[in-house]
Design an enzyme around this catalytic site. Structure first.
Site, PDB file in Angstrom:
ATOM      1  N   ASN A   9       0.928  -0.986   0.035  1.00  0.00           N
ATOM      2  CA  ASN A   9      -0.018  -0.089   0.036  1.00  0.00           C
ATOM      3  C   ASN A   9       0.810   1.239  -0.076  1.00  0.00           C
ATOM      4  O   ASN A   9       1.422   1.615   0.930  1.00  0.00           O
ATOM      5  CB  ASN A   9      -1.060   0.126   1.356  1.00  0.00           C
ATOM      6  N   LYS A  11       0.087   4.123  -0.315  1.00  0.00           N
ATOM      7  CA  LYS A  11      -0.434   5.456   0.123  1.00  0.00           C
ATOM      8  C   LYS A  11      -0.199   6.483  -0.665  1.00  0.00           C
ATOM      9  O   LYS A  11      -0.072   6.431  -1.792  1.00  0.00           O
ATOM     10  CB  LYS A  11      -0.021   5.757   1.441  1.00  0.00           C
ATOM     11  N   HIS A  94      -9.705   1.189   4.823  1.00  0.00           N
ATOM     12  CA  HIS A  94      -8.398   1.716   5.550  1.00  0.00           C
ATOM     13  C   HIS A  94      -8.611   2.603   6.742  1.00  0.00           C
ATOM     14  O   HIS A  94      -9.407   3.645   6.551  1.00  0.00           O
ATOM     15  CB  HIS A  94      -7.363   2.308   4.418  1.00  0.00           C
ATOM     16  N   GLU A  96      -7.174   4.975   7.761  1.00  0.00           N
ATOM     17  CA  GLU A  96      -6.585   6.487   7.667  1.00  0.00           C
ATOM     18  C   GLU A  96      -7.883   7.161   6.666  1.00  0.00           C
ATOM     19  O   GLU A  96      -8.275   8.434   6.931  1.00  0.00           O
ATOM     20  CB  GLU A  96      -5.457   6.573   6.497  1.00  0.00           C
ATOM     21  N   GLU A 166      -5.649  -4.650  10.421  1.00  0.00           N
ATOM     22  CA  GLU A 166      -4.665  -3.644  10.534  1.00  0.00           C
ATOM     23  C   GLU A 166      -4.944  -2.774  12.042  1.00  0.00           C
ATOM     24  O   GLU A 166      -5.693  -1.887  12.030  1.00  0.00           O
ATOM     25  CB  GLU A 166      -4.852  -2.757   9.586  1.00  0.00           C
ATOM     26  N   GLY A 172       2.087   2.482  10.787  1.00  0.00           N
ATOM     27  CA  GLY A 172       3.149   3.683  10.451  1.00  0.00           C
ATOM     28  C   GLY A 172       3.680   4.030  11.797  1.00  0.00           C
ATOM     29  O   GLY A 172       4.389   4.967  12.009  1.00  0.00           O
ATOM     30  N   SER A 212       3.136  -1.865  10.087  1.00  0.00           N
ATOM     31  CA  SER A 212       4.352  -2.030  10.123  1.00  0.00           C
ATOM     32  C   SER A 212       4.907  -3.168   9.853  1.00  0.00           C
ATOM     33  O   SER A 212       5.978  -3.643  10.580  1.00  0.00           O
ATOM     34  CB  SER A 212       4.743  -1.362  11.604  1.00  0.00           C
ATOM     35  N   GLY A 233       2.761  -1.142   4.326  1.00  0.00           N
ATOM     36  CA  GLY A 233       2.612   0.283   4.054  1.00  0.00           C
ATOM     37  C   GLY A 233       4.295   0.783   3.727  1.00  0.00           C
ATOM     38  O   GLY A 233       5.001   0.709   2.539  1.00  0.00           O
TER      39      GLY A 233
END
Ligand code: PGA
Length: 257
Positions: A9, A11, A94, A96, A166, A172, A212, A233
């Site tokens: 991903n 992003k 997701h 985010e 996730e 992150g 992560s 990610g």
């Protein structure tokens, strides 16, 4: 037998020029039919990715889609647009997007449904925040997300969905879940899918871990019976991604021997 999958991903990273050079590198370094490999660049680079990977096995996913077929939705991208350039999959839900763009489970449910109608694989992300982990409500949070996000989905198509566990506190942050935390939750997700849709469907659905994810956890996470892959990610932008694919491939070969 579920095929393992490693998904990158990207992003909101990489220009189209940067996408091009990263993909050329991946193409040279990844050659496997044992595991599925997918990259999810930004909308603007999806076509570039499809063109570069045309004669390659690496799959291309989008990071978002809108739930209407077409119309006056300035700035949105429809499922027809993704289908027209043969996009294989699309991330939905997701954390985010849930956080910064206020996406609700109802939105995510509609996105999942329309993707499946167009035979594009939804990669449905679920996961709890740190408060829910600390106060032990994380299982009910994830169960509720799954029930709402997959509500009324055509059972014949459900096996195509990839569910990504996730935990938000791991995304992150450089702090991955432990193997036990990831494994327990992925098994729990399979159990929930079995309760709603039956055992047969639950055995087909791929469940991956994200948060992560990196080379050093790949080895032990990919050994878990209910973890079918990784959603990566930060590390997907580094050479480490290739190593993660190689580890997944090695695991599959070990199983066959
Ligand atoms: P991360 O991102 O690997 O940087 O934690 C994963 C994701 O958000 O999908």
């Amino acid at each position: 037998m579920r095929k393992k999958i490693i998904i990158g991903n990207w992003k909101m990273n990489l220009t189209d020029t940067e996408t091009r050079s990263l993909l050329i590198g991946l193409k040279e370094n990844i050659e496997t039919d044992k595991v599925d490999v997918m990259v999810c660049p930004s909308f603007i680079s999806l076509l570039t990715a499809k063109n570069i990977l045309e004669d390659d096995d690496i799959l291309v996913g989008a990071q978002n889609v809108f739930y209407a077929e077409a119309g006056a939705y300035t700035g949105e991208v429809s499922v027809n647009m993704l289908e027209n350039i043969s996009i294989n999959a699309c991330i939905v839900g997701h954390s985010e997007r849930r956080k910064y763009f206020s996406e609700t489970d109802q939105d995510i449910n509609k996105k999942t449904a329309i993707l499946l109608e167009h035979n594009i694989v939804p990669i449905l992300c679920v996961g709890e925040n740190i408060e829910a982990r600390d106060n032990n409500t994380y299982m009910e949070i994830v169960e509720s997300q799954i029930r709402k996000d997959l509500d009324n989905i055509d059972i014949r198509k459900l096996k195509d969905v990839i569910i990504a566990y996730e935990p938000i506190w791991a995304i992150g942050t450089g702090k991955t879940a432990t193997k036990t935390e990831a494994e327990d939750m992925c098994s729990f997700i399979r159990y929930i899918v079995a309760t709603i849709y039956g055992k047969e469907v639950s055995e087909d659905v791929r469940i991956v871990y994200g948060g992560s994810a990196n080379e050093s956890i790949a080895e032990e996470f990919l050994d878990c019976k209910d973890i079918d892959g990784l959603l990566v990610g930060t590390a997907s932008l580094k050479p480490e991604f290739v190593n993660m694919v190689k580890i997944a491939e090695k695991k599959v070969k070990e199983k066959v021997l």
